[in-house]
Write a protein that holds these residues in place. Structure first.
Motif, PDB file in Angstrom:
ATOM      1  N   TRP A   1       0.841  -1.203   0.000  1.00 20.69           N
ATOM      2  CA  TRP A   1       0.000   0.000   0.000  1.00 20.69           C
ATOM      3  C   TRP A   1       0.873   1.249   0.000  1.00 20.69           C
ATOM      4  O   TRP A   1       1.912   1.281   0.655  1.00 20.69           O
ATOM      5  N   PRO A   2       0.473   2.317  -0.704  1.00 18.74           N
ATOM      6  CA  PRO A   2       1.174   3.600  -0.567  1.00 18.74           C
ATOM      7  C   PRO A   2       1.047   4.094   0.875  1.00 18.74           C
ATOM      8  O   PRO A   2      -0.035   4.019   1.474  1.00 18.74           O
ATOM      9  N   ALA A   3       2.125   4.618   1.434  1.00 22.97           N
ATOM     10  CA  ALA A   3       2.129   5.001   2.840  1.00 22.97           C
ATOM     11  C   ALA A   3       1.109   6.078   3.148  1.00 22.97           C
ATOM     12  O   ALA A   3       0.541   6.121   4.250  1.00 22.97           O
ATOM     13  N   GLU A   4       0.850   6.971   2.178  1.00 19.74           N
ATOM     14  CA  GLU A   4      -0.025   8.107   2.465  1.00 19.74           C
ATOM     15  C   GLU A   4      -1.503   7.751   2.485  1.00 19.74           C
ATOM     16  O   GLU A   4      -2.351   8.552   2.888  1.00 19.74           O
ATOM     17  N   ALA A   5      -1.865   6.543   2.036  1.00 17.77           N
ATOM     18  CA  ALA A   5      -3.275   6.169   1.996  1.00 17.77           C
ATOM     19  C   ALA A   5      -3.738   5.722   3.375  1.00 17.77           C
ATOM     20  O   ALA A   5      -3.109   4.879   4.017  1.00 17.77           O
ATOM     21  N   SER A   6      -4.862   6.274   3.842  1.00 18.90           N
ATOM     22  CA  SER A   6      -5.420   5.900   5.140  1.00 18.90           C
ATOM     23  C   SER A   6      -6.073   4.528   5.047  1.00 18.90           C
ATOM     24  O   SER A   6      -6.342   4.016   3.960  1.00 18.90           O
ATOM     25  N   ASP A   7      -6.339   3.939   6.233  1.00 15.69           N
ATOM     26  CA  ASP A   7      -7.013   2.642   6.247  1.00 15.69           C
ATOM     27  C   ASP A   7      -8.371   2.721   5.574  1.00 15.69           C
ATOM     28  O   ASP A   7      -8.785   1.798   4.851  1.00 15.69           O
ATOM     29  N   ALA A   8      -9.107   3.803   5.817  1.00 12.82           N
ATOM     30  CA  ALA A   8     -10.427   3.941   5.208  1.00 12.82           C
ATOM     31  C   ALA A   8     -10.316   4.002   3.691  1.00 12.82           C
ATOM     32  O   ALA A   8     -11.129   3.396   2.978  1.00 12.82           O
ATOM     33  N   GLU A   9      -9.307   4.730   3.189  1.00 11.28           N
ATOM     34  CA  GLU A   9      -9.113   4.805   1.732  1.00 11.28           C
ATOM     35  C   GLU A   9      -8.741   3.437   1.162  1.00 11.28           C
ATOM     36  O   GLU A   9      -9.241   3.024   0.114  1.00 11.28           O
ATOM     37  N   ARG A  10      -7.837   2.755   1.855  1.00  9.63           N
ATOM     38  CA  ARG A  10      -7.418   1.440   1.374  1.00  9.63           C
ATOM     39  C   ARG A  10      -8.608   0.478   1.296  1.00  9.63           C
ATOM     40  O   ARG A  10      -8.786  -0.233   0.307  1.00  9.63           O
ATOM     41  N   ALA A  11      -9.400   0.447   2.353  1.00 12.19           N
ATOM     42  CA  ALA A  11     -10.550  -0.451   2.368  1.00 12.19           C
ATOM     43  C   ALA A  11     -11.579  -0.059   1.312  1.00 12.19           C
ATOM     44  O   ALA A  11     -12.148  -0.917   0.627  1.00 12.19           O
ATOM     45  N   ALA A  12     -11.819   1.269   1.179  1.00  9.75           N
ATOM     46  CA  ALA A  12     -12.811   1.728   0.204  1.00  9.75           C
ATOM     47  C   ALA A  12     -12.367   1.419  -1.217  1.00  9.75           C
ATOM     48  O   ALA A  12     -13.175   0.970  -2.049  1.00  9.75           O
ATOM     49  N   TRP A  13     -11.090   1.648  -1.524  1.00  8.07           N
ATOM     50  CA  TRP A  13     -10.605   1.338  -2.873  1.00  8.07           C
ATOM     51  C   TRP A  13     -10.605  -0.164  -3.124  1.00  8.07           C
ATOM     52  O   TRP A  13     -10.777  -0.629  -4.251  1.00  8.07           O
ATOM     53  N   SER A  14     -10.440  -0.952  -2.059  1.00  5.66           N
ATOM     54  CA  SER A  14     -10.549  -2.407  -2.220  1.00  5.66           C
ATOM     55  C   SER A  14     -11.965  -2.797  -2.622  1.00  5.66           C
ATOM     56  O   SER A  14     -12.162  -3.721  -3.433  1.00  5.66           O
ATOM     57  N   SER A  15     -12.964  -2.103  -2.068  1.00  7.81           N
ATOM     58  CA  SER A  15     -14.351  -2.364  -2.470  1.00  7.81           C
ATOM     59  C   SER A  15     -14.562  -2.006  -3.932  1.00  7.81           C
ATOM     60  O   SER A  15     -15.243  -2.730  -4.677  1.00  7.81           O
ATOM     61  N   VAL A  16     -13.987  -0.880  -4.365  1.00  3.83           N
ATOM     62  CA  VAL A  16     -14.079  -0.507  -5.777  1.00  3.83           C
ATOM     63  C   VAL A  16     -13.395  -1.558  -6.643  1.00  3.83           C
ATOM     64  O   VAL A  16     -13.904  -1.956  -7.707  1.00  3.83           O
ATOM     65  N   ALA A  17     -12.235  -2.041  -6.175  1.00  2.00           N
ATOM     66  CA  ALA A  17     -11.504  -3.059  -6.937  1.00  2.00           C
ATOM     67  C   ALA A  17     -12.334  -4.332  -7.081  1.00  2.00           C
ATOM     68  O   ALA A  17     -12.354  -4.958  -8.151  1.00  2.00           O
ATOM     69  N   ARG A  18     -13.029  -4.719  -6.024  1.00  2.00           N
ATOM     70  CA  ARG A  18     -13.882  -5.922  -6.113  1.00  2.00           C
ATOM     71  C   ARG A  18     -14.955  -5.738  -7.176  1.00  2.00           C
ATOM     72  O   ARG A  18     -15.270  -6.670  -7.928  1.00  2.00           O
ATOM     73  N   ALA A  19     -15.513  -4.536  -7.257  1.00  2.00           N
ATOM     74  CA  ALA A  19     -16.534  -4.269  -8.276  1.00  2.00           C
ATOM     75  C   ALA A  19     -15.942  -4.352  -9.673  1.00  2.00           C
ATOM     76  O   ALA A  19     -16.516  -4.975 -10.579  1.00  2.00           O
ATOM     77  N   VAL A  20     -14.770  -3.743  -9.875  1.00  2.00           N
ATOM     78  CA  VAL A  20     -14.135  -3.733 -11.194  1.00  2.00           C
ATOM     79  C   VAL A  20     -13.756  -5.155 -11.618  1.00  2.00           C
ATOM     80  O   VAL A  20     -13.942  -5.555 -12.776  1.00  2.00           O
ATOM     81  N   LEU A  21     -13.233  -5.942 -10.673  1.00  2.00           N
ATOM     82  CA  LEU A  21     -12.807  -7.302 -11.004  1.00  2.00           C
ATOM     83  C   LEU A  21     -13.976  -8.236 -11.270  1.00  2.00           C
ATOM     84  O   LEU A  21     -13.789  -9.338 -11.800  1.00  2.00           O
TER      85      LEU A  21
END
Length: 790
Positions: A761-781
């Motif tokens: 993970w990029p260091a500057e990304a917060s846990d909330a951002e990481r989790a939220a983008w993971s949800s977006v990634a699940r949708a895209v995949l």
């Protein structure tokens, strides 16, 4: 009216295509090849008997066949009402027309030697097809396909976009998606042979062998377990690596088959040929204490006949185990004569261990290294010998060489092979009854109507034919059944690269199968296989460089009405990717995929307790760790009774029998598996981390979010997002960020991964951002476009 003449809107009548399927479906069960159960001594699959009793050529209204079909009296009507079968009005019209035209029969299409096909005139000139004169058969496929399309109301579909062409090509030939940069390079490459260059590169890739092996392993019912009773593990993984290596080496199909069927009978068989002979050990076996050996010898013999005939002949000879085949000229005698070829395969070790312990050996077996390790071992041995011969050799170096040698040897695997023994006695089993010893002793022989194996192999009187003779007979075009074998595999290659066989029933070229929709195309491709010396890659190349292959996927109202299954190949066929390819594609996009070729079977994550009903002995599943978790789906441990649930949800077969064409479904179980399988959840997190790294921005502005969404879509499907997609995914992101910011514990739990899994993970990304983008990634995949072949 002559048979070849047409009336308005009709095409020339063909007995094999139009008439035989009706007779086979409605009549042959009682009036076909089975002598034992034939009714009224009437045989409709042969003209002489049909003309004598049921058909008056040229006079449909005077023919008993037609009279019985139209008679309203249920005691007279054919087929009898109790069968549940009925000749439709359209079928009746075909039969009338055929009889009025003289009721001409044709030799069965599958068993006739394919002649070189006369090509129709070219109806088009593709602007960037292969250079003229590059190949003698260039453009042949398109001329044959478009001649058939021209007889219909349809028009050929336009070319697919260059993005779709490349994605299709990569998925079909390697089972992996192209990168966005590879797509962009292809779009920008205006050289006339730009596409052909990509084809050649992919055919030369080791990924081609892995992708093609998926299909071959379905045919030969490869699995890591015995199937029956306790479904214990058996040692066979090196056979899978043999298949991959042979395909990558472009081993001719005849040699590839010969080594599997009879590698042990070749003179001084190599290690590879011994491994290949493991084909004969791939059947299901039982190791329970109370088994009846005689019963299972009969079961194993039947299994081998079914698989051999299905793989190489597209024949349903299993139907002749208890009686003559109802629809094809295979007799029960043929069934047991074919089983006798495999009577020299050692089965005794299946019956000597009555314990329920997990087995460690299934003799005969050998210890082997993979090809790469064998080559490395040879290099190390040479280096050690050279060092030993030097008077001043360095001892960090000798130790290092010996240590590496030990490490290589530690990677040896056991694998089952075939070693011929004195052939067992094989008897004809009346009604398939293994307790009945009254039947004749059977000698190895091919189906009687297909010739004499002794004459083919020029055997001295009394000498027994072998599995090697059988393998040679399969590929001899002049004296064996090479023409049939060529059609079988040409049809399957067309299926792999168009989504549907020219004969749609890939496993049944008999009376209950579907005849080819384009016989000339099938014969042409069979001829390519034969003329190139059974060169699979050359045949695949001709298919995937054709304009027919490069068409767009189109399903408009006209096609739904006129050609709903795309039998005419007037466009390409879109369908969900195979189970293993779905897994591989997602892991590739997330940069988790391990690219090692070959090796042992691996155990990815699967639900806890899934094996709770697997007994004799009871087993607890332990998944692999580290990079072994991210091997290609091809290498997944294949438990026949408990197939990995995600593979099962995506229509992978259990491999108890030959599978020539997998089912294709679209169910909620697929979405549930892809959204919840830990492999796909972790892959989504890794995919999200990749998106955040590669999007080149740490901001959370609308523009930055748009850039990240485009990055995700480029990785997954090779293009930027549409406005609607951006809006939808941005809305999902906003909702998920709010959810995880309000519940830090949820984001922490969601982001948790096993200790041996590391996500960058990029260091500057917060846990909330990481989790939220993971949800977006699940949708895209899980987008249709991500998981479907374009």
């Amino acid at each position: 009216m002559p048979l070849g003449m047409t009336v308005a809107g009709e095409r020339p009548l063909s007995f094999n295509r139009d008439v035989r399927p009706i007779l086979s479906d409605k009549c042959f069960f009682c009036h076909g090849p089975d002598d034992t159960h034939r009714a009224a001594d009437l045989r409709l699959d042969q003209p002489e008997a049909a003309y004598e009793y049921a058909i008056q050529p040229g006079e449909a209204d005077q023919s008993e066949l037609i009279a019985r079909i139209v008679d309203p009296d249920p005691d007279v009507q054919m087929p009898p009402p109790e069968t549940g079968k009925r000749v439709t009005e359209a079928e009746l019209a075909v039969l009338r027309r055929w009889i009025d035209a003289g009721a001409p029969y044709e030799a069965y299409w599958a068993y006739v030697k394919p002649d070189r096909v006369a090509l129709p005139e070219a109806a088009f000139d593709a602007p960037d097809a292969l250079p003229r004169g590059a190949e003698p058969d260039a453009g042949s496929i398109d001329r044959l396909v478009r001649a058939e399309v021209a007889r219909s109301p349809l028009q050929p579909a336009p070319r697919a976009s260059r993005r779709d062409q490349l994605r299709r090509l990569y998925f079909d030939l390697t089972g992996l998606p192209p990168s966005y940069d590879q797509i962009a390079d292809f779009i920008a490459d205006q050289r006339p042979d730009a596409y052909a260059r990509r084809v050649d590169a992919l055919l030369a890739s080791p990924r081609f062998g892995e992708r093609f092996a998926q299909y071959w392993l379905d045919l030969v019912r490869f699995a890591d377990t015995v199937g029956y009773h306790g479904d214990q593990v058996h040692n066979i993984a090196p056979y899978r690596d043999y298949v991959i290596d042979a395909i990558n080496d472009n081993m001719p199909l005849d040699r590839f088959s010969r080594e599997q069927l009879a590698g042990d009978l070749l003179e001084n068989p190599t290690i590879e040929q011994q491994i290949a002979s493991g084909y004969n050990r791939l059947l299901q076996t039982t190791h329970e204490g109370g088994l009846q050996p005689k019963e299972y010898l009969a079961i194993y013999a039947a299994d081998r006949v079914r698989n051999f005939s299905a793989v190489w002949m597209a024949a349903t000879m299993g139907c002749a185990q208890c009686h003559d085949h109802k629809y094809d000229p295979y007799t029960a005698k043929d069934f047991y004569s074919l089983a006798a070829f495999f009577a020299d395969v050692d089965e005794e070790k299946h019956f000597t261990n009555g314990t329920n312990a997990l087995p460690t050996r299934r003799e005969p077996e050998i210890d082997v290294l993979g090809r790469t390790d064998r080559m490395r071992l040879a290099d190390l041995d040479a280096a050690i010998r050279a060092a030993q011969s030097e008077s001043d050799s360095d001892p960090e170096r000798m130790k290092s060489l010996e240590k590496e040698r030990d490490s290589v040897l530690a990677r040896k695997q056991r694998t089952m092979i075939t070693k011929a023994i004195e052939p067992r006695t094989v008897r004809f089993l009346p009604r398939g009854n293994w307790l009945d010893d009254s039947g004749d002793v059977m000698q190895p022989a091919v189906p009687e109507f297909l010739g004499d194996i002794a004459a083919f192999a020029d055997l001295p009187e009394g000498q027994r034919a072998t599995r090697l003779d059988l393998a040679n007979w399969l590929f001899d075009v002049d004296h064996g059944i090479g023409g049939l074998t060529a059609r079988v595999f040409a049809n399957r290659l067309w299926y792999l690269y168009s989504g549907r066989g020219i004969s749609p029933t890939l496993g049944d070229f008999g009376g209950q199968g579907r005849p080819p929709t384009n016989p000339d195309l099938l014969d042409h491709l069979a001829g390519v296989l034969i003329r190139t010396g059974w060169d699979l890659k050359a045949t695949v190349r001709q298919i995937v460089t054709s304009e027919t292959y490069r068409q767009a996927v189109v399903m408009d109202d006209a096609r739904r009405t006129q050609d709903p299954y795309n039998d005419l190949a007037a466009s390409q066929s879109g369908h969900r990717l195979p189970a293993e390819t779905v897994r591989d594609a997602v892991l590739e996009m997330s940069e988790l995929l391990d690219h090692q070729v070959g090796g042992r079977s691996v155990r990815p994550y699967q639900p806890e307790g899934y094996y709770r009903h697997l007994n004799f002995p009871r087993r607890i599943y332990s998944n692999d760790r580290g990079r072994m978790l991210w091997r290609r789906g091809l290498y997944t441990h294949w438990q026949r009774q408990f197939l990995h649930p995600t593979l099962k949800a995506l229509d992978a077969p259990s491999r108890e029998e030959c599978t020539a064409a997998r089912s294709r479904s679209n169910t909620p179980l697929e979405a549930l598996a892809l959204l919840n399988d830990p492999t796909f959840v972790i892959a989504a997190k890794a995919f999200a981390a990749r998106v955040l790294r590669e999007s080149g921005t740490a901001e959370s502005s609308a523009a930055a979010i748009e850039t990240r969404i485009d990055t995700a879509m480029r990785i997954a499907i090779g293009r930027d997002a549409s406005d609607l997609e951006r809006e939808t995914l941005a809305s999902l992101l906003e909702s998920e960020i709010g959810r995880f910011e309000n519940d830090p514990a949820a984001s922490e739990a969601f982001l948790a991964t096993p200790s041996d899994v590391s996500i960058a993970w990029p260091a500057e990304a917060s846990d909330a951002e990481r989790a939220a983008w993971s949800s977006v990634a699940r949708a895209v995949l899980n987008l249709h476009e991500t998981l479907y072949r374009p």
